[in-house]
Design a protein around this motif. Sequence first.
Motif, short mmCIF file in Angstrom:
data_model
loop_
_atom_site.label_atom_id
_atom_site.label_comp_id
_atom_site.label_asym_id
_atom_site.label_seq_id
_atom_site.Cartn_x
_atom_site.Cartn_y
_atom_site.Cartn_z
N ASP A 2 0.83 -1.19 0.00
CA ASP A 2 0.00 0.00 0.00
C ASP A 2 0.87 1.24 0.00
OD1 ASP A 2 -2.19 -1.59 2.35
OD2 ASP A 2 -2.26 -1.60 0.17
N VAL A 3 0.55 2.21 -0.84
CA VAL A 3 1.30 3.45 -0.90
C VAL A 3 0.32 4.61 -0.98
CG1 VAL A 3 2.96 4.82 -2.18
CG2 VAL A 3 3.24 2.36 -2.08
N ASP A 10 7.24 6.30 4.89
CA ASP A 10 6.57 5.10 5.40
C ASP A 10 5.45 5.46 6.37
OD1 ASP A 10 7.90 3.02 4.08
OD2 ASP A 10 9.61 3.21 5.40
N ARG A 93 2.38 5.70 4.14
CA ARG A 93 1.59 4.47 4.05
C ARG A 93 0.88 4.19 5.36
NH1 ARG A 93 4.07 -0.10 3.85
NH2 ARG A 93 6.08 0.59 4.66
N ASP A 117 4.00 -4.23 8.43
CA ASP A 117 4.29 -4.75 7.10
C ASP A 117 4.42 -6.28 7.12
OD1 ASP A 117 4.20 -2.24 5.98
OD2 ASP A 117 6.37 -1.94 5.99
N ARG A 166 -3.04 1.68 8.78
CA ARG A 166 -2.67 1.69 7.38
C ARG A 166 -3.52 2.75 6.68
NH1 ARG A 166 0.17 -1.79 4.33
NH2 ARG A 166 0.12 -3.44 5.92
#
Length: 536
Positions: A2-3, A10, A93, A117, A166
């Motif tokens: 996911d970005v 980050d 993210r 992550d 997230r």
Amino acid sequence: MDVADPGGPDVSVVVATFRTGAPLLDLVDSLARQTIGTDRLELVTVDDGSGDDTPDVLRALAADRPWMTVAEIPNSGWPCRPRNVGTDLARGRWVLYMDHDDRLWSQALEAMVSAGDRAGADVVIGKEVRTGGRTIGLEAFRSSTDDAHVTRDHAFEVLTPHRMYRHAFLDEHGVRFEESLRRLEDVHLLAAAEVHAPTTAVVADLACYQWVIHGENSSLRHPDPVEYFDAARRVLDEVDRWPHPEEVRDDARRVLLRALVLNRASPSGLPAWDEEYRRAFFAEARRLTRERLPASLDAGLGAHDRLRAALVRRGDLDLLVALGTPRRIPTTRPHVAAVEAADGRLRVTVTVRLLQGDGADLVLRRRGDRLLLRPDPLVPDDLATVLDVAAEFDAARVDLLLVERSTNAEWFQPAEVGTRLVEGPDGPVWEATLVADVDPATARAGHPVVPGRWDLRLHTHLAGIDSRVLVRLDEDLALPAPLRQGPMTTAAYRTAGGRMALHVTRTRPPGPSRSRRARVRLLAGRVRRRLRLRLR
């Protein structure tokens, strides 16, 4: 992966500010020291119309910190709106919400991003430490996990907004702070996020978030009772929407019943408030309980909480207040029975009994196959049955916590626990014996202790009684010689208050003496002069 922004960091740390002052400098410094590096993080501050020099301070800080973004909005009166604006501005993210007067330990963001992550998580809860008060939801930090259950693993008991989400999860489900709320907006966010069944990772082997408690914390001020319990209804609305079995939703409702209603009967709550506010708060608490927290929930509470819940339901404020004074609240007084050193560890044996608030043993009473907490003389006979604890002994939890005195960070120590009923002249008394191995090399969830003073605290949870008390050390009990492991020395000692504590020091390897260093410099000078003569 996911970005939120292909070229972004980050993690984005979102902070709402309002007339913040000096504590903000501590927060910024703690971010600058993050091991993840400032190239992988950003700080997004949104000032909520402070009307003082706070925006100027923020802009001055951001001038030489390219990883810091400053925004300003008109005053909204509560952190919800600035946090939402910050979330929309964030490029990371991950999004972590912090209060403007708190701090992070240096490895926090690296550990939390790595855990999130690795687990493919939507939410990460880093070990939280409440400096200046009791840490909320301590049981959630017993061990790290990649998929914490919302109630079985106690994740919902961490009723604070200091979680990392997230970013894509927040955006996909439209999860934001409810801007119409002026209380419990953080709990509402937790409950609203759980509607979408997030995967939640917990980082428990490193202290991450330092929640600093002081007199200016808005959460410590008396809320308007009507506004507060209307917000509680909004939280319960979200719990009702959870895609979990009804027993899980009931567990969450019990968490809220204890946190929002029953725990208010502690000495710093209802008994300490003025009469007018106390009665207004209790009336709204009782109304919420009768409307949304049915009596069927009480069977899942401990005996002490069942009694308080029964008093709320029948509207007996005076008795609830009387039982909430310090001399009437059950407690514990653990003491060290033995300490010995072996294999680089301290083996500590602690015994503990349930006590009445005045320090006398809390004697149990047998009634047929029931075993009752002997009720206070003020408790009506018809409520004695809610004090049956016969089925609760197996669920008792007794833990030794090693506590870093400077921060209040608490660490569970491996231990074996045995419980029994000790017959006394007035009846049986519950007693537990705990034997813990405190290894300075691994005492912080697998990490070594650091230099400083460390206290021993016993956490006893039984029958709705939750006690965290420093462990006493008898004067005639001999203590072992200090443990030495490499450069670290751990010495057990008795504090001035008669408690057991540890003093951890680091010894530097001896260097050459001043005279030896002088001789080395003199010899080096002679060698240089001889070399020059040869080169001429």
